[in-house]
Design an enzyme around this catalytic site. Structure first.
Site, PDB file in Angstrom:
ATOM      1  N   SER A  15     -39.073  39.005  -7.673  1.00  0.00           N
ATOM      2  CA  SER A  15     -38.379  39.628  -8.806  1.00  0.00           C
ATOM      3  C   SER A  15     -38.081  38.567  -9.873  1.00  0.00           C
ATOM      4  O   SER A  15     -38.345  37.389  -9.670  1.00  0.00           O
ATOM      5  CB  SER A  15     -37.113  40.303  -8.324  1.00  0.00           C
ATOM      6  N   LYS A  19     -40.379  41.568 -16.011  1.00  0.00           N
ATOM      7  CA  LYS A  19     -41.095  42.831 -16.194  1.00  0.00           C
ATOM      8  C   LYS A  19     -40.542  43.609 -17.379  1.00  0.00           C
ATOM      9  O   LYS A  19     -41.279  44.263 -18.112  1.00  0.00           O
ATOM     10  CB  LYS A  19     -40.918  43.671 -14.919  1.00  0.00           C
ATOM     11  N   LYS A 224     -61.505  33.667 -10.738  1.00  0.00           N
ATOM     12  CA  LYS A 224     -61.224  33.799  -9.310  1.00  0.00           C
ATOM     13  C   LYS A 224     -60.325  35.017  -9.046  1.00  0.00           C
ATOM     14  O   LYS A 224     -60.590  35.829  -8.156  1.00  0.00           O
ATOM     15  CB  LYS A 224     -60.552  32.513  -8.825  1.00  0.00           C
ATOM     16  N   CYS A 381     -14.079  44.338 -26.810  1.00  0.00           N
ATOM     17  CA  CYS A 381     -13.541  45.250 -25.795  1.00  0.00           C
ATOM     18  C   CYS A 381     -12.399  44.580 -25.023  1.00  0.00           C
ATOM     19  O   CYS A 381     -11.299  44.472 -25.560  1.00  0.00           O
ATOM     20  CB  CYS A 381     -14.656  45.767 -24.894  1.00  0.00           C
ATOM     21  N   GLY A 383     -11.953  41.611 -24.721  1.00  0.00           N
ATOM     22  CA  GLY A 383     -11.585  40.495 -25.603  1.00  0.00           C
ATOM     23  C   GLY A 383     -10.614  40.936 -26.685  1.00  0.00           C
ATOM     24  O   GLY A 383      -9.691  40.208 -27.063  1.00  0.00           O
ATOM     25  N   HIS A 507     -18.561  47.886 -28.424  1.00  0.00           N
ATOM     26  CA  HIS A 507     -19.497  46.815 -28.045  1.00  0.00           C
ATOM     27  C   HIS A 507     -20.614  46.687 -29.081  1.00  0.00           C
ATOM     28  O   HIS A 507     -21.677  47.300 -28.919  1.00  0.00           O
ATOM     29  CB  HIS A 507     -20.127  47.139 -26.684  1.00  0.00           C
ATOM     30  N   GLU A 509     -22.642  44.393 -29.467  1.00  0.00           N
ATOM     31  CA  GLU A 509     -23.835  43.694 -28.940  1.00  0.00           C
ATOM     32  C   GLU A 509     -24.939  44.658 -28.501  1.00  0.00           C
ATOM     33  O   GLU A 509     -26.084  44.255 -28.355  1.00  0.00           O
ATOM     34  CB  GLU A 509     -23.444  42.755 -27.791  1.00  0.00           C
TER      35      GLU A 509
HETATM   36  N1  GLN Z   1     -11.373  46.972 -18.729  1.00  0.00           N
HETATM   37  C1  GLN Z   1     -11.168  47.412 -20.083  1.00  0.00           C
HETATM   38  C2  GLN Z   1     -11.119  48.923 -20.171  1.00  0.00           C
HETATM   39  O1  GLN Z   1     -11.626  49.603 -19.309  1.00  0.00           O
HETATM   40  C3  GLN Z   1     -12.219  46.841 -21.004  1.00  0.00           C
HETATM   41  C4  GLN Z   1     -13.594  47.337 -20.724  1.00  0.00           C
HETATM   42  C5  GLN Z   1     -14.679  46.514 -21.365  1.00  0.00           C
HETATM   43  O2  GLN Z   1     -14.447  45.372 -21.761  1.00  0.00           O
HETATM   44  N2  GLN Z   1     -15.878  47.047 -21.446  1.00  0.00           N
HETATM   45  O3  GLN Z   1     -10.591  49.463 -21.105  1.00  0.00           O
END
Ligand code: GLN
Length: 536
Positions: A15, A19, A224, A381, A383, A507, A509
């Site tokens: 693994s 992939k 080969k 989040c 953070g 999020h 990202e």
């Molecule tokens: N644990 C936090 C919540 O559930 C933050 C979740 C996260 O950072 N994706 O609200």
């Protein structure tokens, strides 16, 4: 549109050969030829989705617009192509069996014995066909490695699909390893021979082999491998280690993979345009200045836990013509360190998402450092939650401020469980998931960055900012700059007295792509670059 063609991507030998990136790269090549594509990941494990797994198991859980919690490879698919992923793009054995058992209980198979073949394989085939007719080519990546017990029904299903369709509508691509044995000074083909033999025993003759190797595979070795695997030399593609994963579509193309696929699928190119992608790769390669971002997280020992985050920071770096170097810090360890020393070379501090109490106090300490030392700070989040808690504890003076997730006993809960989740203990798919809108306040940092009043971002969390503390934040100088309009939920916070201090409940990202880097990451890296210059 003509009928949809299928490319199945399997993996052999071991693994982690890439992939997901290989499948995404093939998608990228086909798009450069003007075809529409989508990519489905079939995961043979028994979890219904990866949502309940720790990031240490399979890395990050990638979230789609429609709120599906999926394998991190779907992140690669979106970043390498223009396709948008949804629940239909990721199916696990757990989900397949769940569907089959539900049908059995409903009586759909009445009178019959329910078996792996044909009932489970039929269910897998209908997952494969979920996007039939929507795009020109569907790529299907089978998780795991050939030879895994769990993978057998999936391989059987794709074998059947090949039998049911015209030869020019289906392609099997197998990714293997050609290891370099230093003591012998040789590239070894035996593992590839065995892996292909295993696949052929199941009834699948691969059409193309992608051979991962440290060095380009010489023609003699290709010859080969071809001989032993019943293929032509031109079907053996060298998949050499690349400096950046984004170079892989280009290197596959220069190996002739694009043309081989077209020939086998009897497709004529509609265009041939990799220039924009090439230009971006060149720009990335030419960035010489370095910016150091400290990521203070709780899953640091497995880099895949933050896959999309690192990619987004990389995209933000390219947009600023800098190389982003990651300083990865386990938040728990922070409590023992001298932070001035630890963050000495850091140009930005980021606290990413996470679940559970472990590591929280370290994150709060990192936030405090960034806030009081004017280091650019980005909280995503969890953070954003730790940034709010730090502010209420250290600026407002409410020492026992916490989140309900981490302290049931504190009277000062800055984050509380989403109303509809109260008293729900079942974990699977029980969160605020997927895309929600957010209205940004004018004359704020975040508005300045997005240059738009209404944005849409993806979520994955159970806890929300407690409205009781909104005024406390505001009165002490923190701005609530973004809110969800439907439910009046706090989405973004920022500190106007700080050069760059931003927290978001969503999020970002999950939405950054190389050619459209996410504005928050572009701005954060720009602030880090500026901070670096000011330190000189
Ligand atoms: N644990 C936090 C919540 O559930 C933050 C979740 C996260 O950072 N994706 O609200």
């Amino acid at each position: 549109m003509s009928k949809t063609k299928y490319i199945f991507v399997t993996g052999g030998v071991l693994s982690s050969l890439g992939k997901g990136v290989a499948s995404a790269s093939i998608g990228n090549i086909l798009e450069s030829y003007g075809f529409s594509i989508s990519i489905i990941k079939l995961d043979p494990y028994l979890n219904v989705d990866p949502g309940t797994m720790s990031p240490f198991q399979h890395g990050e859980v990638f979230v789609t617009d429609d709120g599906a919690e999926t394998d991190l490879d779907l992140g690669h698919y979106e970043r390498f192509t223009q396709a948008s992923m949804s629940q239909k793009n990721n199916m696990t054995a757990g989900q397949i069996y769940h569907n089959v058992i539900q049908k059995e209980r409903r009586g759909d198979y009445l009178g019959k014995t329910v078996q792996v073949i044909p009932h489970v394989t039929d269910e897998i085939k209908s997952a494969i066909m979920a996007l039939d007719g929507d795009v020109d080519v569907v790529l299907v990546e089978i998780g795991g490695t050939v030879g895994d017990i769990e993978g057998l029904p999936f391989l059987e299903a794709i074998r059947q699909v090949g039998l049911e369709m015209d030869d020019s509508d289906v392609l099997y691509i197998h990714l293997t390893l050609v290891p370099h044995i230093a003591t012998a000074g040789e590239l070894k083909t035996k593992p590839t021979q065995h892996s292909v033999r295993e696949l052929r025993e199941i009834g699948i003759q691969p059409d193309i082999l992608l051979c991962r190797a440290e060095y380009p595979i010489p023609q003699s070795i290709k010859k080969k491998i071809a001989l032993f695997t019943n293929l032509k030399e031109s079907d053996i593609v060298s998949a050499t280690d690349a400096e950046s994963i984004y170079e892989i579509p280009l290197s596959f193309k220069s190996e002739g993979l694009g043309n081989t696929i077209l020939k086998k699928l009897k497709l004529e190119k509609l265009s041939d345009d990799s220039q924009v992608w090439q230009a971006w790769v060149d720009r990335a390669r030419n960035s010489t200045e370095e910016v150091v971002i400290s990521v203070v997280g709780k899953y640091i020992r497995l880099k895949d836990s933050y896959k999309s985050l690192f990619e987004s920071l990389y995209h933000g770096g390219v947009a600023n013509d800098v190389n982003v170097t990651f300083d990865l810090l386990e938040s728990d360890d922070l409590l023992e360190w001298n932070l001035d020393e630890k963050f000495k070379d850091s140009h930005g501090i980021l606290v990413p998402g996470g679940f559970g109490l472990r590591g929280i106090e370290g994150m709060i300490k990192a936030v405090e450092f960034a806030r009081t030392r004017n280091v650019p700070f980005f909280g995503i989040c969890l953070g954003m939650q730790t940034a709010s808690i730090e502010f209420i504890r250290n600026v407002v003076g409410v020492k026992d401020a916490h989140s309900d997730e981490f302290s049931k006993s504190t009277p000062n809960k800055v984050f509380v469980k989403l109303k509809e989740l109260v008293n729900i203990e079942e974990m699977g798919h029980n969160m605020r998931l997927g895309e929600f809108s957010c209205i940004l306040k004018k004359d704020t940092l975040v508005y300045d960055i997005y240059k738009s009043e209404k944005i849409y971002e993806r979520h994955r969390h159970r806890y929300e900012f407690n409205p009781k503390f909104e005024n406390t934040l505001k009165e002490n100088g923190m701005i609530i700059s973004g809110k969800n309009p439907e439910r009046d939920l706090v989405e973004t916070i920022e500190l106007p007295t700080h050069p760059w201090f931003l927290g978001c409940q969503f999020h970002p990202e999950f939405k950054s792509r190389p050619l459209s880097p996410h504005p928050l990451f572009v701005s954060f890296i720009a602030a880090a670059k500026k901070f670096k210059q000011s330190k000189k």
